[in-house]
Write an enzyme that holds these catalytic residues in place. Structure first.
Site, PDB file in Angstrom:
ATOM      1  CB  CYS A 138      73.329  41.728  13.786  1.00 49.92           C
ATOM      2  SG  CYS A 138      74.506  40.476  14.213  1.00 49.92           S
ATOM      3  CB  CYS A 139      77.058  44.358  10.257  1.00 46.61           C
ATOM      4  SG  CYS A 139      78.120  45.527  11.102  1.00 46.61           S
ATOM      5  CB  SER A 140      81.201  41.580   9.614  1.00 45.49           C
ATOM      6  OG  SER A 140      81.597  42.910   9.394  1.00 45.49           O
TER       7      SER A 140
END
Lengths: 442, 106
Positions: free
Chosen positions: B7-9
């Site tokens: 998960c990232c931006s």
């Protein structure tokens, strides 16, 4: 210098990181960002239509292809404008539904219903109705702040009523779909019963409807958002946060987007009316002059790394170059690393700020075309810069100039980093050789 | 079958890492489902996975995201900066498997 740097890092870690976390995750900030993200594809396509309507040729061009296009766009202006009007022209619809849905998800309400409720709340205050017609003045840029506020208000009311269990209860036999649509009845009543009188009250008291009053109040802020200090401050915050390893762009663009969109709509309206474009600092300026290849304008850095003598930097360069074209630079930021690396603090902060000053000045002097369209942030920077300025060529030159300047500023720091890495690599191979030799001797 | 969520931006840079991790999974002859999402999709997605790994740039969200997974007992951890930057699929996979195993023990 070292102690100054340490002090700065301490401040960032103890004060700024928690603050950025709090701001970046505040549910309304998140919802506003989500709302814009969901509206974005519609607005990109809608504003792309501007190229068809205003092709990148002089209005009196005699070149056959250009003439044909110009004549075509003049003859079919109304038909060509429709997708633009129904996306950019009503961007507040997409934004209010998007923000409502995001808050709905946050509060575990039905996102579709929350989005529609937000949409209705917006229409109640921003769409004066008279003689069978709705006035559309505030459906575009001028209504953005109203759309944000009404979306937040309506979602909060819905969440509050749900929490207090104030709802219409139907017998258990009724299917959940029907029950859900009835669940929204009371929130709708409350919103009509509060927003509508409020609108009437504001109108009779100030002579302005709510969106007009809000824009009137925010005007100084909107004006200030398009100034060199605003450019420098926003990019400085973004760079400092990113240096500390926090996705600063997420936070800064979340706050800047309403301003950028308001000003973008003003630029597009001016283009449509054949007037000079009023605004300079828009998302196209941010994405393609200040974040070339990602935050810190590291695309030129990727090229420098490809030719580095240090194996580690060459690897990072190879890994980072392709994503860098699409403005994704995590491999470079975390791989070199730049993040938290004292050597790169100065160039990383300064490069985009210096680029900002040059791009701002050149645009203000009229040397570089202004942003009037929306391009996806993943577009390679020189192409994106041109796209955002309705395919003018001057932004490509500006972008390439910024890249050359960035390379020049980064170069001595990369060399210094390379030297220390080469030293490490030499020591590592020496000790490996030594231990290898040690193993061989019986 | 291991299920790993990154998960990232925007789910962009993590999806590059997903590719590398999948290569590593194939190398080792394991079976795993690995996918990357943006932070906004977190709430809807995490329940389908055994472990969630965050990109270091959104480490600041770790605490609040971990609070959401606590009842399901799904660990949320941040990927080491250097492994992320150099896209070390093998190391990140090791980390994920280690977290899953610890969960099994506890």
């Amino acid at each position: 210098m070292t102690s100054l740097y340490q002090g700065l890092i301490n401040i960032i870690e103890r004060k700024i990181t928690p603050l950025a976390g709090a701001v970046g995750q505040q549910r309304h900030v998140v919802a506003i960002r989500d709302g814009f993200v969901s509206a974005l594809p519609f607005m990109i396509i809608g504003s792309f239509m501007l190229v068809f309507i205003f092709p990148p040729f002089a209005a009196d061009s005699q070149w056959g292809f250009a003439r044909g296009w110009l004549d075509f766009s003049l003859r079919y202006r109304d038909q060509l404008m429709l997708p633009y009007y129904l996306s950019m022209g009503v961007m507040t619809f997409f934004i209010s539904v998007g923000i409502g849905a995001s808050l709905g998800r946050h509060y575990k309400l039905d996102p579709v219903m929350t989005g529609l409720l937000a949409f209705m709340g917006f229409l109640l205050v921003a769409a004066p109705y008279q003689d069978g017609k709705i006035a559309t003045d505030y459906f575009s840029g001028q209504g953005i702040f109203t759309a944000i506020l009404t979306a937040i208000y309506t979602s909060e009311i819905y969440a509050l009523l749900k929490r207090k269990n104030i709802t219409i209860r139907l017998p258990k036999e009724v299917s959940t779909g029907v029950a859900r649509s009835f669940e929204i009845l009371i929130p709708v009543i409350v919103i009509v019963a509060t927003l509508h009188p409020l609108n009437l009250l504001v109108a009779s008291w100030s002579g302005m409807i709510i969106p007009q009053a809000i824009m009137h109040l925010l005007q100084p802020l909107v004006s200030a958002s398009d100034s060199l200090p605003a450019v420098l401050l926003s990019v400085l915050i973004c760079q400092i946060l990113w240096f500390a390893g926090i996705h600063g762009a997420l936070i800064v663009t979340g706050i800047m987007n309403p301003f950028w969109l308001t000003n973008l709509a003003a630029n597009q309206a001016a283009l449509e009316a054949g007037q000079a474009l009023p605004h300079t600092y828009l998302m196209g300026f941010w994405d393609f002059y200040l974040l070339i290849g990602g935050v810190g304008s590291t695309l030129p850095l990727a090229f420098l790394l490809l030719r580095s003598r240090a194996a580690h930097l060459r690897t990072i360069g190879k890994m980072g170059i392709v994503p860098s074209f699409f403005n994704i630079n995590e491999p470079i930021l975390f791989g070199m690393p730049i993040i938290m690396n004292p050597l790169f603090f100065l160039p990383f902060i300064l490069v985009p700020m210096i680029n900002a000053v040059f791009a701002w000045t050149a645009t203000k002097l009229g040397w570089v075309a202004q942003v009037v369209s929306m391009a996806p942030w993943t577009t390679p920077a020189p192409i994106g810069a041109s796209w955002a300025a309705n395919w003018a060529f001057s932004p490509v030159i500006m972008c390439l100039f910024c890249m050359a300047l960035s390379a020049l500023i980064y170069l001595p720091f990369v060399k210094a980093w390379e030297r220390s890495l080469l030293q490490q690599e030499a020591e590592a191979s020496q000790s490996a050789a030594a231990s290898g030799a040690g193993l061989q001797t019986p | 079958m291991y299920k790993i969520m990154l998960c990232c931006s925007a789910g962009m840079s993590t999806s590059m890492l997903v590719k590398k991790m999948q290569d590593e999974v194939a190398n080792r002859g394991l079976e795993a489902e690995i996918a990357a999402f943006s932070a906004t999709e977190f709430d809807e997605r995490f329940a389908c996975y055994d472990v969630v790994l965050l990109g270091p740039q959104v480490k600041y969200m770790q605490e609040s995201l971990a609070a959401k997974t606590v009842s399901e007992g799904i660990p949320v951890a941040t990927i080491n900066m250097m492994d992320y930057g150099t896209m070390r699929g093998d190391k990140v996979l090791d980390y994920a498997l280690q977290l899953i195993e610890q969960k099994g023990v506890a």
